[in-house]
Design a protein around this motif. Structure first.
Motif, mmCIF file in Angstrom:
data_model
loop_
_atom_site.group_PDB
_atom_site.id
_atom_site.type_symbol
_atom_site.label_atom_id
_atom_site.label_comp_id
_atom_site.label_asym_id
_atom_site.label_seq_id
_atom_site.Cartn_x
_atom_site.Cartn_y
_atom_site.Cartn_z
ATOM 1 N N ARG A 1 0.031 7.369 2.334
ATOM 2 C CA ARG A 1 -1.101 8.264 2.065
ATOM 3 C C ARG A 1 -0.641 9.692 1.797
ATOM 4 N NH1 ARG A 1 -3.385 5.501 6.736
ATOM 5 N NH2 ARG A 1 -2.629 7.247 7.994
ATOM 6 N N THR A 2 -1.479 10.437 1.111
ATOM 7 C CA THR A 2 -1.282 11.876 0.953
ATOM 8 C C THR A 2 -2.472 12.601 1.566
ATOM 9 O OG1 THR A 2 -2.311 11.856 -1.235
ATOM 10 C CG2 THR A 2 0.082 11.642 -1.144
ATOM 11 N N ASP B 1 1.943 11.986 3.741
ATOM 12 C CA ASP B 1 1.644 11.883 5.164
ATOM 13 C C ASP B 1 2.864 11.333 5.913
ATOM 14 O OD1 ASP B 1 0.700 11.153 7.711
ATOM 15 O OD2 ASP B 1 -1.311 10.762 6.960
ATOM 16 N N HIS C 1 2.056 8.517 8.503
ATOM 17 C CA HIS C 1 1.829 7.202 7.900
ATOM 18 C C HIS C 1 3.155 6.567 7.481
ATOM 19 C CE1 HIS C 1 -0.316 4.596 4.693
ATOM 20 N NE2 HIS C 1 -0.358 4.006 5.866
ATOM 21 N N GLU D 1 0.834 -1.199 0.000
ATOM 22 C CA GLU D 1 0.000 0.000 0.000
ATOM 23 C C GLU D 1 0.871 1.252 0.000
ATOM 24 O OE1 GLU D 1 -3.274 2.333 2.802
ATOM 25 O OE2 GLU D 1 -2.402 0.435 3.463
#
Length: 354
Positions: free
Chosen positions: A53-54, A60, A63, A50
């Motif tokens: 994230r943004t 991020d 994250h 995965e």
């Protein structure tokens, strides 16, 4: 193992996150005739499918740290290294979108990694920079990184020169997404009975996606449109290899765009007749190709070699030495040993603790 210097390389992109532990044994600095180089051995690595994230502040950092710190601790433990402050000397993070989406990483990673791993030296780089470092190391030259997208990066070791990498709507010309979209358009032209269509590509659309009438509804709402477009690029290569002239024309156009990007980023002076003396005292400028697009085979590579020979007659095409994760490790090793020669530039390659 106490005589080793330990470094971490991080490759964060659209297909996931990879973290590698590297070791520098003793004083391995060596003079290559161009710049001092450091040999770093990949000890172990871990991958996460995965992507990071943004958010509103871009990539991020929280994250990323949730994965990076436990991964680093696990890699050190498996290598028999006590997890303690200063166990890792330097970390290099190569991240897609660093130039425009890196604010959160800049704000949080230095203090967080110092507190968790005792790391004082950190490099934050665009993924194109770590792709460059993996392909050519710290030598002057040019690198084209092509997969779903496409970007070219070059340097004379004083500044970076970039071409394309503008995404599938505004650029990435010659990329997997570009080839796939052109192939789908040619298939739909054939479906409509318009000039420029390809019956062979239409047959592949029907085999892969089903009824062409449903293609817009299956494509336009997707958040991963570039990847979906790029998934059709191998079908274009297959049709081109089988002699379809429309598919071959698409691949020839892609080759032209890739060579144009490479020519745009070659170090200044490389196009002079005496390039062997002007751009590099050791020899002609080197151009490396890296990324999954170049695994498509001769249907793309044959026209690409011809375009490179025409547009960059002063250059020598070389094999990429390694991938972006290897590049991140090499940047970390150079940072740890005070031998980093690649240009520092906001949004491209930024360092702390230097």
């Amino acid at each position: 193992m106490s005589d080793r210097v330990w470094v971490l390389g991080v490759d964060s992109g659209g297909s996931g996150l990879r973290v590698a532990l590297g070791a520098i044994a003793g004083d391995t600095g060596r003079d290559t005739g161009r710049v001092r180089a450091v040999d770093v051995a990949v000890v172990d690595s871990v991958a996460f499918a995965e992507p990071v994230r943004t958010g509103e502040r871009g990539i991020d950092a929280g994250h990323l740290l949730e994965r990076l710190v436990p991964a680093a601790e696990g890699l050190l433990a498996r290598a028999g290294v006590a997890v303690r402050p200063a166990a890792v000397t330097a970390v290099a993070v190569g991240a897609a979108g660093m130039a425009t989406l890196g604010d959160d990483l800049r704000a949080k990673l230095p203090a967080a990694l110092r507190g968790s791993l005792g790391v004082d030296r950190l490099a934050l780089a665009a993924d194109a920079v770590t792709a460059y470092a993996g392909a050519l190391g710290q030598r002057a030259g040019a690198v084209v990184a092509a997969g779903t997208g496409m970007i070219a990066l070059g340097t004379d070791l004083s500044v970076w020169r970039r071409a394309d990498g503008w995404g599938h709507l505004l650029g990435d010309c010659g990329s997997g997404a570009w080839i796939g979209r052109a192939g789908l358009e040619a298939a739909l032209r054939a479906y409509d009975g318009r000039r420029g269509g390809s019956a062979a590509l239409l047959a592949r659309v029907e085999a892969v996606f089903g009824d062409p009438k449903g293609l817009p509804g299956r494509l336009y709402p997707r958040g991963d449109r570039p990847a979906v477009l790029a998934s059709f690029a191998p079908e274009v290569a297959r049709c081109g290899a089988e002699g379809d002239p429309v598919a071959s024309g698409i691949l020839a156009g892609a080759a032209r765009h890739i060579a144009e990007a490479a020519a745009a980023v070659c170090p200044p002076g490389a196009d002079r007749a005496d390039a062997a003396d002007a751009a590099d005292p050791v020899g002609p400028v080197e151009v490396a190709l890296t990324g999954g697009l170049f695994a498509m085979g001769d249907a793309l590579l044959v026209p690409l070699r011809a375009e490179l020979a025409e547009q960059l007659p002063y250059a020598r095409t070389v094999s990429a030495g390694g991938d972006p994760l290897v590049g991140a490790l090499s940047v970390a090793a150079a940072l740890a040993t005070d031998t980093l020669r690649l240009p520092r530039e906001p949004g491209m390659l930024e360092t702390t603790g230097w």
